[in-house]
Scaffold this active site. Sequence first.
Site, PDB file in Angstrom:
ATOM      1  N   GLU A 178      -4.060   1.992  -7.254  1.00 39.27           N
ATOM      2  CA  GLU A 178      -4.414   3.113  -6.385  1.00 39.27           C
ATOM      3  C   GLU A 178      -3.503   4.300  -6.699  1.00 39.27           C
ATOM      4  OE1 GLU A 178      -6.605   1.734  -2.586  1.00 39.27           O
ATOM      5  OE2 GLU A 178      -4.486   1.888  -2.154  1.00 39.27           O
ATOM      6  N   HIS A 187       0.850  -1.195   0.000  1.00 42.67           N
ATOM      7  CA  HIS A 187       0.000   0.000   0.000  1.00 42.67           C
ATOM      8  C   HIS A 187       0.886   1.246   0.000  1.00 42.67           C
ATOM      9  CE1 HIS A 187      -2.818   3.052   1.287  1.00 42.67           C
ATOM     10  NE2 HIS A 187      -3.779   2.243   0.888  1.00 42.67           N
TER      11      HIS A 187
END
Length: 244
Positions: A164, A96
């Site tokens: 993302e 992430h």
Amino acid sequence: MQQVKLIVSNWKMNLGNKKAARLVNNIKKLKNIHPNYKNIICPQFLLIPHISNLVNKSSVLLGAQDCHYQKEGAYTGDTSIELLKENKCKYIIVGHSERRQYHKENDSIIRKKVDLVLSKKIKPIVCVGELLKERQSKRYVKIIKNQLDICIPKNLNNIVIAYEPVWSIGTGLVPSLKEINEIYQLTKIFLQKSKKIHNFYFLYGGSVNSKNFKEIIENTSVDGALIGGASLKFSEMKKILTNS
Ligand code: PGA
């Protein structure tokens, strides 16, 4: 494009025991969750045993937000894959952008995590995405291909990639449907050519809410979403999970 869609809640460092239990219990009671949606919740580590008990024998699947790349050892403050497996985590978010930014994780560390997670028969959700300056300078294609190249091993089936864009996370800014599809296409071609991967899940993440989710899921090639802020609100998750 896969028929099954993965709806992944990334709670990040939010919710205490009570609020987390309330949210999960409300989600468990939802009657009309879309039949093709897999509902995966990734709480912070300390909540995992509690949430694992709550989702036991329900359709909700448990995930984690990270793990260490070694099986065990002297790594103060880290959490091992063995413990996550013992607590029935089926998915682990890896790479992430907040791990990359605040914990200095680079693509080769992320690759070690992906390899370990796969070796334990858990599914990694591998995050890729460009910074704002990389999009503005049109370097994003190169950046994303490079991330995929280092982080993803060859010859896999059904690896989960979460695109993302960093500039979209928590900002309310969302790429256009065309821009999301462009990244889907480049991921597909790159994985086929360079990794011999023909089946994969492609998730979009970054400021997803119930409104833009519907638009994205219905008009792009994505196989689901990685949802941060909106995943903390039952009213939002209800609309997302029931596609209403
Ligand atoms: P956001 O976060 O939905 O709050 O933008 C998404 C993520 O970081 O996974």
